[in-house]
Design a protein around this motif. Structure first.
Motif, mmCIF file in Angstrom:
data_model
loop_
_atom_site.group_PDB
_atom_site.id
_atom_site.type_symbol
_atom_site.label_atom_id
_atom_site.label_comp_id
_atom_site.label_asym_id
_atom_site.label_seq_id
_atom_site.Cartn_x
_atom_site.Cartn_y
_atom_site.Cartn_z
ATOM 1 N N PHE A 1 -2.645 7.980 3.165
ATOM 2 C CA PHE A 1 -2.890 9.117 3.547
ATOM 3 C C PHE A 1 -3.047 10.084 2.708
ATOM 4 N N ASN A 2 -3.199 11.510 3.840
ATOM 5 C CA ASN A 2 -4.297 12.825 3.573
ATOM 6 C C ASN A 2 -3.344 13.655 3.333
ATOM 7 N N PRO A 3 -2.615 13.899 2.034
ATOM 8 C CA PRO A 3 -2.268 14.441 1.600
ATOM 9 C C PRO A 3 -2.031 16.322 1.924
ATOM 10 N N ASP A 4 -3.580 16.906 2.050
ATOM 11 C CA ASP A 4 -3.157 18.106 2.946
ATOM 12 C C ASP A 4 -2.409 18.256 4.221
ATOM 13 N N GLU A 5 -1.874 16.489 4.798
ATOM 14 C CA GLU A 5 -0.873 17.096 5.498
ATOM 15 C C GLU A 5 -0.133 17.096 5.346
ATOM 16 N N LEU A 6 0.810 17.132 4.212
ATOM 17 C CA LEU A 6 2.652 17.024 4.095
ATOM 18 C C LEU A 6 2.509 18.734 3.804
ATOM 19 N N THR A 7 4.084 19.423 4.357
ATOM 20 C CA THR A 7 4.309 20.967 4.378
ATOM 21 C C THR A 7 5.114 20.660 3.046
ATOM 22 N N ASP A 8 5.001 19.690 2.107
ATOM 23 C CA ASP A 8 5.804 20.468 0.791
ATOM 24 C C ASP A 8 4.957 19.255 -0.021
ATOM 25 N N PRO A 9 4.323 20.100 -1.629
ATOM 26 C CA PRO A 9 3.375 19.285 -2.590
ATOM 27 C C PRO A 9 4.411 18.245 -2.836
ATOM 28 N N ARG A 10 6.132 18.330 -3.056
ATOM 29 C CA ARG A 10 7.186 17.349 -4.302
ATOM 30 C C ARG A 10 6.725 16.507 -3.314
ATOM 31 N N GLU A 11 6.208 16.137 -1.910
ATOM 32 C CA GLU A 11 5.833 14.431 -1.705
ATOM 33 C C GLU A 11 4.965 14.332 -2.242
ATOM 34 N N LEU A 12 3.930 14.637 -2.905
ATOM 35 C CA LEU A 12 2.991 13.454 -3.362
ATOM 36 C C LEU A 12 3.972 12.479 -4.659
ATOM 37 N N ASN A 13 4.999 13.154 -5.298
ATOM 38 C CA ASN A 13 5.160 12.196 -5.869
ATOM 39 C C ASN A 13 5.689 11.155 -5.117
ATOM 40 N N GLY A 14 4.985 10.202 -6.688
ATOM 41 C CA GLY A 14 5.322 8.718 -6.063
ATOM 42 C C GLY A 14 3.586 8.448 -5.748
ATOM 43 N N THR A 15 2.526 8.856 -6.166
ATOM 44 C CA THR A 15 1.316 8.481 -5.244
ATOM 45 C C THR A 15 1.011 7.680 -7.228
ATOM 46 N N ASP A 16 0.785 6.430 -6.430
ATOM 47 C CA ASP A 16 -0.290 5.476 -7.200
ATOM 48 C C ASP A 16 -1.779 5.856 -7.175
ATOM 49 N N VAL A 17 -2.146 6.502 -6.213
ATOM 50 C CA VAL A 17 -3.866 6.939 -6.735
ATOM 51 C C VAL A 17 -4.136 7.587 -6.060
ATOM 52 N N SER A 18 -4.607 9.130 -6.504
ATOM 53 C CA SER A 18 -5.530 9.973 -5.407
ATOM 54 C C SER A 18 -7.353 10.030 -6.519
ATOM 55 N N VAL A 19 -7.565 10.215 -4.851
ATOM 56 C CA VAL A 19 -9.304 9.458 -5.135
ATOM 57 C C VAL A 19 -9.532 11.393 -4.265
ATOM 58 N N VAL A 20 -11.048 11.966 -5.474
ATOM 59 C CA VAL A 20 -11.284 13.290 -4.831
ATOM 60 C C VAL A 20 -12.415 13.414 -4.954
ATOM 61 N N GLU A 21 -12.627 14.336 -5.418
ATOM 62 C CA GLU A 21 -14.727 14.722 -5.068
ATOM 63 C C GLU A 21 -14.981 15.485 -6.540
ATOM 64 N N GLY A 22 -15.289 15.182 -7.314
ATOM 65 C CA GLY A 22 -15.534 16.289 -8.348
ATOM 66 C C GLY A 22 -16.879 16.331 -7.522
ATOM 67 N N SER A 23 -17.293 18.374 -8.888
ATOM 68 C CA SER A 23 -18.187 18.821 -8.669
ATOM 69 C C SER A 23 -19.474 18.740 -9.328
ATOM 70 N N PHE A 24 -19.571 18.276 -10.976
ATOM 71 C CA PHE A 24 -20.068 18.371 -11.483
ATOM 72 C C PHE A 24 -19.743 17.609 -12.974
#
Lengths: 192, 246, 455
Positions: A84-107
């Motif tokens: 799923f795309n976390p940006d499409e959620l309307t409430d950040p609480r819905e993120l609870n229960g996520t197994d893995v998040s993949v993000v990009e680091g700057s440096f």
């Protein structure tokens, strides 16, 4: 007089000698093999660095590292294994229960294996709430020290940003080190 | 160069042999040394207890006693450090510019930095553990403090390397306090004793037969623990080792 | 001549096993810190810079705070100023009431301890939840921190297990730290998700950008601020650093000094609130501006609360945080207590052997031990000097100023060596509690010299 003004007045009244700002000249440490040291320091902080082999697909590596993961969050196009795309959620609480998040680091910062993550997702909670966090990082983007790091962030605009070094940890029970106090239990930095 | 030997009160009263060894050692290395008679105390015990002003007359007295010497040299790092660090501001209040602070040396520092003997006749076929005393390390810089990131050095170890037959060790917590601290030892007896016990055991774990150092006060404190618990280790001031056989 | 510290320390030392564990564990942290400091050739230069930057910023607080405020407001933050603890607590309560908040999730902040904020808010019906694991443990046990970085260092895992069984329903007798930590994680996750307002402390406030920086290992500050609509950050005004370049000096020193890590897991920069959310910053004086007028003690304002002076202090390690009467223990606490109220907190001044390890370990070069020495000189003036110590000091002075008398005393001193033990080792002799007295020499050095025995 407002508290603000009375505090400032008290400061002015009590300030004696005004010291000069020192010149921040510093011969800071440099590391011969930045990538190797970064990986080593990250391991010391409880994280894991994985260098992507030529032609290897990021999604394969993520799947290999987290075969059990059911909810994988990412807003990055290349992360096709995301469920799923976390940006499409309307409430950040819905993120609870996520197994893995993949993000990009700057440096990354070699001396302490921290990765600079200026907020690039809708909810910054994503960086903290999933059980595991995968950070994609361009392996040419490594600086030696925090001094150098802040010279970089000085020209960046961000509303929130975090230098993250490995997983969440605590030693509050008899100094026994435990990963995953509140945030990710595992942090993988995927070096591309 | 004329050296005035500075013998602090408790060495005068309890360890005069340390004074004798100091005198012999200085003589041996060819220094013109004399003892200004009737010395008492530098005032540190009162000052550390919070009565610094009570040290003023003693400081003035020392100024008078040592005014004709080029150097003041004493076998007690802590007392030397007190004169060096605190006599100036104590005497400033009495409108006196302290002279001793500029010319006072702990005897190890003096030997190491000024006299620089290349050899000594001393033989001491024993294992010793160096006691790096707080004021010796952190005020007189006799060795590199463990807290600082500076290259290792130890003036005491350098001097002991001139002694034949000796084996030199240092405790694991290389410069942790022994818990003496002047009146601290009696105002906080439980903590102070515990520190002393831990320190002696750390020295013992090196396998040493003797604890040695530049401060008789710390050695006195640890000796108190050793005697009470009848522990198999002894204390000896470093000048007694360096002057062995003189 | 016992102080409150002496008495409490003796109590702590009665449990020899705990004392040895406490000493050993904190020494281990000191060892880790040494390893870290030795890994950087520029360590001493960093300390020097950190100290000089602090001397600069603390002597330019007026202009730097104004610059910070201007930038923070431009970033969309709401800035408050609190003269004292009471005003600070009222500001927090007002914000909570504006949002009809019933519960507050907070990360560790020594400033809120200083202000006794939790008690105040709870008396007003607010449910305050500490989210740092150590602080949460203490909150549920109704105890105060005994260390500023490792607040629950004095609590044993068995006690924690018992408390958690009661409060969170964990398995009886399970004392595994991983099990207990993860149980707390699960329990606090719900609190994070459903808090009305989040509160954090501030490790650094950057004047040139108006952002605040919070350092944690657990990620609890970030987790806390991720769900509620309101974030309150509270800072002592000495937390200001001029710019990001200066900040780099401090973030390199803080965790290396405090816990022996190269950096905390999270160094979080809060600049602008997310859309639709509120970001409050409270700048607190509470006596700090008065310290500016005390040149002998001004360097205490350098403190970045790393806690390493406690870990290195041979007295703290062997007496525990509760033996001090001020809420911050150890060398920095002795000094801050005296600055807060010398009459009330003078009992801590005895807790120092003047070994000066703290002054050498301090990443911002506060002359901690030297300042304790100076406080001792003030005790008599405020009527807090120990009577016995005074008598002894004056007695010694009397003797030492009279060499004739001194020599006579030394002549008769060896008599003491031969007194029966019960006369020497009784309750009056604090030295004799664990140590034999030194034996006086038959002849003093003065005597030997006069008799020409020194040659």
């Amino acid at each position: 007089m407002s508290s603000r003004d009375s505090i400032l007045a008290s400061i002015r009244r009590h300030t004696g000698v005004r010291h000069e700002m020192p010149e921040l000249t510093l011969e800071a440490i440099t590391y011969a093999d930045k990538l190797a040291t970064f990986s080593e320091v990250l391991a010391g902080a409880g994280g894991k660095a994985i260098e992507l082999r030529p032609g290897e697909d990021v999604n394969e590596v993520i799947r290999r590292e987290f075969p059990e993961a059911k909810r994988i969050a990412s807003n990055l196009k290349e992360i096709t294994c995301a469920t799923f795309n976390p940006d499409e959620l309307t409430d950040p609480r819905e993120l609870n229960g996520t197994d893995v998040s993949v993000v990009e680091g700057s440096f990354g910062v070699v001396e302490n294996a921290a990765v600079w993550l200026p907020r690039q997702v809708r909810y910054k909670g994503l960086y903290f709430i999933s059980n595991a966090l995968v950070i994609l990082l361009d392996k040419t983007q490594l600086v030696h020290t925090m001094n150098e790091a802040y010279r970089r962030t000085a020209s960046m605009d961000y509303d929130y940003g975090v230098f993250m070094s490995g997983p969440s940890k605590t030693a509050d029970i008899e100094q026994a080190l435990v990963f995953g106090a509140h945030g990710p239990i595992q942090v993988v930095v995927l070096l591309k | 160069m004329k050296v005035g030997l500075f013998i602090p009160c408790y060495i005068n009263a309890v360890y005069p042999e340390v004074g004798v060894a100091s005198y012999k050692l200085l003589k041996h290395v060819g220094v013109e040394v004399d003892y200004p008679i009737d010395q008492t105390c530098c005032g540190q015990p009162m000052a550390n207890a919070g009565f610094e002003d009570e040290a003023a007359r003693l400081a003035l007295r020392m100024e008078e006693q040592f005014k004709n010497y080029d150097y003041v040299v004493g076998p007690s790092a802590s007392c030397v450090a007190f004169v060096k660090e605190n006599h100036p501001h104590i005497l400033e209040k009495r409108d006196h510019a302290c002279m001793n602070s500029k010319k006072i040396y702990d005897i190890c520092e003096f030997l190491h930095d000024v006299v620089r003997p290349e050899s000594l006749p001393a033989v001491f076929p024993h294992k010793v553990s160096i006691h790096n005393s707080c004021h010796g390390v952190r005020e007189l810089h006799l060795s590199s403090p463990s807290e600082r990131n500076i290259p290792y050095y130890s003036k005491l170890r350098d001097l002991l390397s001139l002694v034949k037959g000796i084996e030199v060790f240092e405790p694991k917590r290389v410069d942790e306090c022994c818990g003496f601290g002047g009146m601290f030892a009696i105002e906080e007896p439980e903590v102070s004793t515990c520190m002393g016990q831990d320190k002696v055991r750390d020295h013992m774990s090196t396998g040493a037969e003797y604890i040695t150092g530049a401060d008789s006060s710390c050695l006195m404190h640890m000796e108190g623990v050793i005697k009470r618990e009848k522990l198999p280790i002894k204390t000896i001031h470093i000048v007694q080792i360096l002057a062995a056989g003189l | 001549m016992s102080t409150k510290h002496t008495i409490a320390a003796a109590r702590f030392l009665k449990n020899k096993e705990n004392e040895a564990w406490h000493d050993h564990t904190l020494w281990m942290v000191r060892t880790k810190r040494d390893k870290m400091s030795h890994s950087l050739p520029e360590w001493e230069r960093l300390r020097e810079l950190a100290s000089e930057i602090k001397l600069y910023s603390n002597s330019h607080l007026d202009t730097l705070l104004e610059e910070f405020e201007k930038n923070a407001i431009a970033n969309g933050a709401i800035v408050h100023w609190a003269k004292d603890a009471e005003e600070h607590n009222e500001i927090v309560l007002r914000i909570l009431r504006q949002h009809e908040a019933r519960n507050l999730i907070k990360s560790k902040s020594m400033l809120t301890e200083e202000c006794h904020m939790n008690e105040f808010l709870m008396s007003k019906g607010i449910d305050v939840v500490e989210s740092d694991l150590g602080e949460r443990i203490l909150q549920l046990m109704h105890l105060a921190p005994s260390h500023i970085v490792m607040p629950a260092i004095h609590i044993k895992r068995e006690q924690i297990s018992e408390m958690m069984e009661r409060e969170m329903g964990t398995e009886k007798g399970n004392i595994d730290p991983t099990y207990l930590t993860h149980a707390a994680r699960k329990n606090l996750r719900e609190k994070f998700l459903h808090a009305d307002v989040a509160m954090t402390g501030v490790n650094f406030a950057v004047a040139s950008t108006g952002e605040i920086v919070v350092c944690t290992n657990e990620g609890n500050a970030d987790m806390g601020t991720s769900f509620p609509k309101v974030h309150i950050a509270t800072m002592g005004m000495e937390k200001i650093v001029p710019n990001l370049e200066a900040l780099g000096v401090f973030t390199r020193l803080l965790a290396r000094s405090g816990t022996g890590q190269p950096v905390t897991s999270y160094t979080s920069h809060y600049r602008r609130p997310p859309e639709g959310q509120e970001f409050h910053i409270i700048i607190v004086d509470n006596g700090r501006s008065d310290i500016l007028a005390k040149p002998d003690h001004i360097r205490t304002l350098n403190c970045i609360r790393c806690g390493e002076c406690m870990n290195t202090c041979p007295v703290y390690r062997r007496s525990g945080g509760y033996s001090y009467t001020y809420f911050i223990p150890g060398p920095i606490g002795i000094n801050l207590g005296m600055l807060r109220n010398p009459e009330e907190y003078s009992d801590n001044v005895s807790a120092c052997s003047l070994c000066l390890s703290c002054s050498n370990v301090c990443p911002v070069k506060i002359d901690l031990g030297e300042q304790i020495y100076r406080w001792r000189q003030d005790l008599d003036k405020i009527g807090k000097a120990s009577k016995e110590k005074k008598v002894m000091s004056f007695g010694m002075k009397f003797l030492m100023e009279r060499p004739g008398l001194f020599n006579t005393a030394l002549k008769f001193a060896p008599v003491v060596n031969h007194l029966p033990r019960f006369m020497v080792y009784n309750g009056l002799n604090a030295w004799g509690k664990g140590r034999e007295l030194p034996a006086f020499a038959k002849e003093s050095f003065n005597d030997m010299w006069k008799k020409n025995k020194v040659r």
